[in-house]
Design a protein around this motif. Structure first.
Motif, PDB file in Angstrom:
ATOM      1  N   GLU A 103      -2.816  -6.859   4.262  1.00  0.00           N
ATOM      2  CA  GLU A 103      -4.076  -6.134   4.408  1.00  0.00           C
ATOM      3  C   GLU A 103      -3.973  -4.671   4.005  1.00  0.00           C
ATOM      4  O   GLU A 103      -4.799  -4.176   3.229  1.00  0.00           O
ATOM      5  CB  GLU A 103      -4.577  -6.260   5.848  1.00  0.00           C
ATOM      6  N   ARG A 104      -2.998  -3.949   4.518  1.00  0.00           N
ATOM      7  CA  ARG A 104      -2.919  -2.515   4.222  1.00  0.00           C
ATOM      8  C   ARG A 104      -2.747  -2.262   2.730  1.00  0.00           C
ATOM      9  O   ARG A 104      -3.488  -1.481   2.125  1.00  0.00           O
ATOM     10  CB  ARG A 104      -1.762  -1.880   4.998  1.00  0.00           C
ATOM     11  N   GLN A 105      -1.756  -2.941   2.110  1.00  0.00           N
ATOM     12  CA  GLN A 105      -1.508  -2.735   0.691  1.00  0.00           C
ATOM     13  C   GLN A 105      -2.697  -3.198  -0.156  1.00  0.00           C
ATOM     14  O   GLN A 105      -3.070  -2.539  -1.133  1.00  0.00           O
ATOM     15  CB  GLN A 105      -0.245  -3.478   0.253  1.00  0.00           C
ATOM     16  N   THR A 125      -9.344  -0.126  -2.772  1.00  0.00           N
ATOM     17  CA  THR A 125     -10.039   1.148  -2.591  1.00  0.00           C
ATOM     18  C   THR A 125      -9.836   2.050  -3.797  1.00  0.00           C
ATOM     19  O   THR A 125     -10.784   2.689  -4.289  1.00  0.00           O
ATOM     20  CB  THR A 125      -9.529   1.855  -1.315  1.00  0.00           C
ATOM     21  N   ASP A 126      -8.610   2.105  -4.278  1.00  0.00           N
ATOM     22  CA  ASP A 126      -8.319   2.911  -5.468  1.00  0.00           C
ATOM     23  C   ASP A 126      -9.097   2.403  -6.678  1.00  0.00           C
ATOM     24  O   ASP A 126      -9.674   3.197  -7.443  1.00  0.00           O
ATOM     25  CB  ASP A 126      -6.815   2.874  -5.753  1.00  0.00           C
ATOM     26  N   ILE A 160       5.843  -3.371  -0.726  1.00  0.00           N
ATOM     27  CA  ILE A 160       4.914  -3.235  -1.843  1.00  0.00           C
ATOM     28  C   ILE A 160       5.155  -4.337  -2.860  1.00  0.00           C
ATOM     29  O   ILE A 160       6.247  -4.899  -2.938  1.00  0.00           O
ATOM     30  CB  ILE A 160       5.083  -1.846  -2.512  1.00  0.00           C
ATOM     31  N   GLU A 215     -12.766   3.380  -6.370  1.00  0.00           N
ATOM     32  CA  GLU A 215     -12.993   4.790  -6.671  1.00  0.00           C
ATOM     33  C   GLU A 215     -13.022   5.041  -8.174  1.00  0.00           C
ATOM     34  O   GLU A 215     -13.739   5.929  -8.652  1.00  0.00           O
ATOM     35  CB  GLU A 215     -11.906   5.634  -6.005  1.00  0.00           C
ATOM     36  N   THR A 236       0.465  -9.448   9.373  1.00  0.00           N
ATOM     37  CA  THR A 236       1.059  -8.116   9.284  1.00  0.00           C
ATOM     38  C   THR A 236       2.379  -8.054  10.042  1.00  0.00           C
ATOM     39  O   THR A 236       3.373  -7.486   9.570  1.00  0.00           O
ATOM     40  CB  THR A 236       0.090  -7.057   9.851  1.00  0.00           C
ATOM     41  N   VAL A 261      -5.921  -3.428   0.716  1.00  0.00           N
ATOM     42  CA  VAL A 261      -7.078  -2.533   0.857  1.00  0.00           C
ATOM     43  C   VAL A 261      -6.842  -1.238   0.090  1.00  0.00           C
ATOM     44  O   VAL A 261      -7.765  -0.697  -0.550  1.00  0.00           O
ATOM     45  CB  VAL A 261      -7.357  -2.259   2.348  1.00  0.00           C
ATOM     46  N   GLU A 262      -5.607  -0.717   0.116  1.00  0.00           N
ATOM     47  CA  GLU A 262      -5.304   0.494  -0.647  1.00  0.00           C
ATOM     48  C   GLU A 262      -5.527   0.257  -2.138  1.00  0.00           C
ATOM     49  O   GLU A 262      -6.111   1.099  -2.834  1.00  0.00           O
ATOM     50  CB  GLU A 262      -3.852   0.924  -0.396  1.00  0.00           C
ATOM     51  N   PHE A 263      -5.081  -0.903  -2.636  1.00  0.00           N
ATOM     52  CA  PHE A 263      -5.247  -1.229  -4.049  1.00  0.00           C
ATOM     53  C   PHE A 263      -6.732  -1.327  -4.409  1.00  0.00           C
ATOM     54  O   PHE A 263      -7.190  -0.766  -5.408  1.00  0.00           O
ATOM     55  CB  PHE A 263      -4.544  -2.557  -4.358  1.00  0.00           C
ATOM     56  N   HIS A 301     -13.927  -3.832   4.682  1.00  0.00           N
ATOM     57  CA  HIS A 301     -13.274  -2.547   4.423  1.00  0.00           C
ATOM     58  C   HIS A 301     -13.983  -1.665   3.397  1.00  0.00           C
ATOM     59  O   HIS A 301     -13.841  -0.441   3.437  1.00  0.00           O
ATOM     60  CB  HIS A 301     -11.832  -2.787   3.971  1.00  0.00           C
TER      61      HIS A 301
END
Length: 481
Positions: A268-270, A276-277, A173, A280, A163, A272-274, A311
């Motif tokens: 990691e952040r990007q 998670t979406d 991104i 959902e 990171t 996990v966001e991908f 996560h």
């Protein structure tokens, strides 16, 4: 031997050198310093460290500066050999020989001292080479897989390091570009150079003296893999690796640099966001994750094993399987019953013919992922498999989860289902009785020999790497400056 012990020995040797040069006996110097000859002897022999308040008086009595006492360099070549002999004889490799130590004295001829030191250095070098028998290597790999399973394949310190360097070059991104990877190298003090004469035993070479990382030509097919190669080379520096002292350490370092590269390519952040979406929307898929970050299917699947449990609370499995059904890589924390040998190793073991990891190679459409539910004695598992081919033949990449977690993945509606009872031989390894009756006495195949069966495990400081080729390569390129 500790670094502090080395420094104490060198300082003692320098004090003896300056005392002798000044024509002082132990008793004469001790009298000037208000101490005893025996105490001074302990200092000169490296058995007592000189305290900071004592240094000015020692330097003044010897007619030198304090900085002369603090130097890490032996005062002369003879003393350097004596100190090296002491160091070698105090190590575990010499102790294992079971022979008495040679007393270092001025009566020992210089040539004999040099020969003895060179011999012990060679013994020490060979003992430190990262070698192992195949059984030891397999056990080391099994222990490493268990260690990673305990951590859900997630290493926070590597995530943090990745990171930090990703943010340092301003990546936000999408796929990490070659330019951003080059900026990462510059951030660490390296330049990336593409050459066409890398030794065959290497993927990359790092020149620490000149700050260069040598990579294969940038125009090779599938050049996106060069990002991962460069990042893995940088990882050794970022993670503070030193030359591995055991095969286990060598394997750990390989795992860590691969994790670092994956963490940079799929931050990691990007990531996990991908994921998670997608969860959902109940539309998780390796192929989407792969395409979003511009990586290989295998890299994407492995990265999902790093992130989904920690996560998103999903327990998973991963396999890379060769054309003959042999496991190349495997990981699970969802209970998938992987085949193992008596040491617990999975590499080289053959997966069940009923598993999609083997059956996917027979699919008519290999451009998209194939999906399957497999009933086993440990429960039902859903898996998604993509096939491919490389320099060593065809392979499949499988990623999956237990039945209850399949609801989050695309492909969960598949009607493909198989029952595996392996390791029961009647499942798939024992021929059907009618075929056995017909052919067991009439068949005489000529087996294809696998070269690795007889091959010795690679040895050397870095197993499998030809040091001579590497050093000649660096010398050749250094001369081009």
């Amino acid at each position: 031997m500790r670094v502090e012990d080395d420094r104490t020995r060198v300082m003692g040797a320098r004090i003896r050198h300056f005392r002798t040069r000044a024509g002082l006996t132990l008793a004469a110097l001790a009298e000037q310093l208000g101490t005893t000859a025996s105490t001074l002897s302990l200092v000169e022999n490296g058995k007592r460290a000189l305290r900071a308040p004592e240094m000015p008086s020692f330097a003044g009595a010897l007619g030198v500066d304090v900085t002369d006492l603090l130097s890490d360099e032996p005062p002369d070549a003879r003393t350097a050999l004596e100190l090296e002999l002491q160091r070698l004889q105090s190590g575990p490799q010499f102790a294992a020989l079971g022979v008495p130590a040679v007393r270092v004295s001025r009566t020992l001829p210089h040539d004999a001292l040099a020969a003895l030191v060179r011999t012990l250095q060679e013994l020490d070098r060979k003992a430190r080479e990262a070698t192992a028998t195949p059984e030891e290597a397999r056990r080391a790999n099994t222990e490493l897989r268990g260690w990673m399973r305990e951590r859900d394949n997630h290493l926070p310190h590597i995530e943090s390091a990745a990171t930090e360097i990703v943010e340092a070059v301003g990546h936000e991104i999408g796929a990490l570009t070659h330019r951003e990877v080059a900026l990462m190298a510059e951030h660490l003090g390296f330049n990336l150079l593409h050459v066409d004469d890398l030794p065959r035993s290497t993927r990359t070479i790092t020149d620490l003296e000149h700050g260069r990382i040598y990579l294969p030509p940038s125009s090779i097919p599938g050049g996106h893999g060069l990002r991962s190669m460069a990042l893995q080379a940088m990882a050794h520096r970022v993670l503070g690796h030193t030359a591995p002292s055991s095969y286990q350490e060598f394997l750990r370092q390989r795992l860590e640099i691969a994790c670092f590269a994956g963490s940079c390519l799929m931050p990691e952040r990007q990531a996990v966001e991908f994921l998670t979406d997608a969860k959902e929307r109940r539309d998780l898929a390796v192929e989407d994750f792969r395409d979003a970050f511009g990586v290989t299917h295998e890299q994407a699947a492995l990265r999902m094993t790093n992130l989904l449990t920690t996560h998103l609370g999903l327990r998973v499995h991963f396999l890379r399987v060769g054309a003959d059904g042999e496991i190349h890589k495997a990981y699970e924390n969802d209970g998938l019953p992987l085949p193992t040998d008596v040491t617990g190793a999975v590499e080289g073991q053959i997966v069940c013919r009923k598993w999609i990891a083997r059956r996917a190679g027979h699919q008519e459409n290999r451009t998209t992922e194939a999906h399957q539910y497999t009933d086993t004695a440990a429960g039902t598992f859903w898996s998604s498999t993509q096939t491919g081919s490389g320099p060593h033949g065809a392979f499949s990449i499988t990623f999956g989860v237990g039945f209850d977690d399949a609801k989050w993945f695309r492909g969960r509606a598949t009607r493909e289902r198989q029952v595996s009872t392996c390791p029961d031989e009647s499942c798939c390894s024992r021929p059907p009785s009618d075929l056995a009756a017909r052919w067991s006495e009439a068949a005489w195949p000529s087996a294809r020999m696998h070269a690795q069966v007889l091959a010795a495990l690679p040895s050397g400081r870095f197993p499998g790497v030809d040091d001579t080729e590497v050093f000649e390569f660096l010398e050749r390129h250094a001369a081009m400056d």
